[in-house]
Design a protein around this motif. Structure first.
Motif, mmCIF file in Angstrom:
data_model
loop_
_atom_site.group_PDB
_atom_site.id
_atom_site.type_symbol
_atom_site.label_atom_id
_atom_site.label_comp_id
_atom_site.label_asym_id
_atom_site.label_seq_id
_atom_site.Cartn_x
_atom_site.Cartn_y
_atom_site.Cartn_z
ATOM 1 N N LYS A 235 45.359 49.592 49.244
ATOM 2 C CA LYS A 235 46.099 49.454 50.504
ATOM 3 C C LYS A 235 45.488 48.382 51.415
ATOM 4 O O LYS A 235 46.136 47.941 52.354
ATOM 5 C CB LYS A 235 46.166 50.786 51.244
ATOM 6 N N TRP B 15 44.511 45.396 50.309
ATOM 7 C CA TRP B 15 44.709 44.095 49.673
ATOM 8 C C TRP B 15 46.191 43.752 49.632
ATOM 9 O O TRP B 15 47.024 44.577 49.282
ATOM 10 C CB TRP B 15 44.135 44.096 48.261
ATOM 11 N N TYR B 16 46.516 42.505 49.971
ATOM 12 C CA TYR B 16 47.896 42.041 50.018
ATOM 13 C C TYR B 16 48.027 40.724 49.260
ATOM 14 O O TYR B 16 47.030 40.076 48.956
ATOM 15 C CB TYR B 16 48.341 41.841 51.475
ATOM 16 N N TYR C 166 42.890 43.055 54.433
ATOM 17 C CA TYR C 166 43.203 43.466 55.801
ATOM 18 C C TYR C 166 42.745 44.909 55.976
ATOM 19 O O TYR C 166 43.349 45.826 55.419
ATOM 20 C CB TYR C 166 44.710 43.360 56.055
#
Length: 73
Positions: A19, A21-22, A29
């Motif tokens: 959750k 990492w994007y 984030y």
């Protein structure tokens, strides 16, 4: 409110949490993580920017300006 410094275990758990990492695991984030430059998902590749850190903009802005200036020449 917890004011203690995060433990290495906290850092490891945050790093492993998908959750945080994007964009195909390239952008990190995490508002809980106060580090500006945490290790990348693949740690031997160096460091990435924690986009939740307010100072990340100050780190990126000069780089973006330089890239724009180079492209305009």
């Amino acid at each position: 409110m917890k004011s203690e410094k995060p433990t290495q275990e906290d850092y490891d758990n945050w790093h492993k949490d998908p959750k945080n990492w994007y964009l195909f695991n390239t952008c990190y984030y995490n508002p809980k993580d106060k580090r500006l430059l945490p290790p990348k998902k693949i740690q031997w590749m160096g460091y990435t920017i924690n986009f939740a850190n307010p100072y990340s903009v100050m780190l990126l802005l000069p780089f973006i300006i330089i890239v724009i200036l180079v492209l305009l020449k």
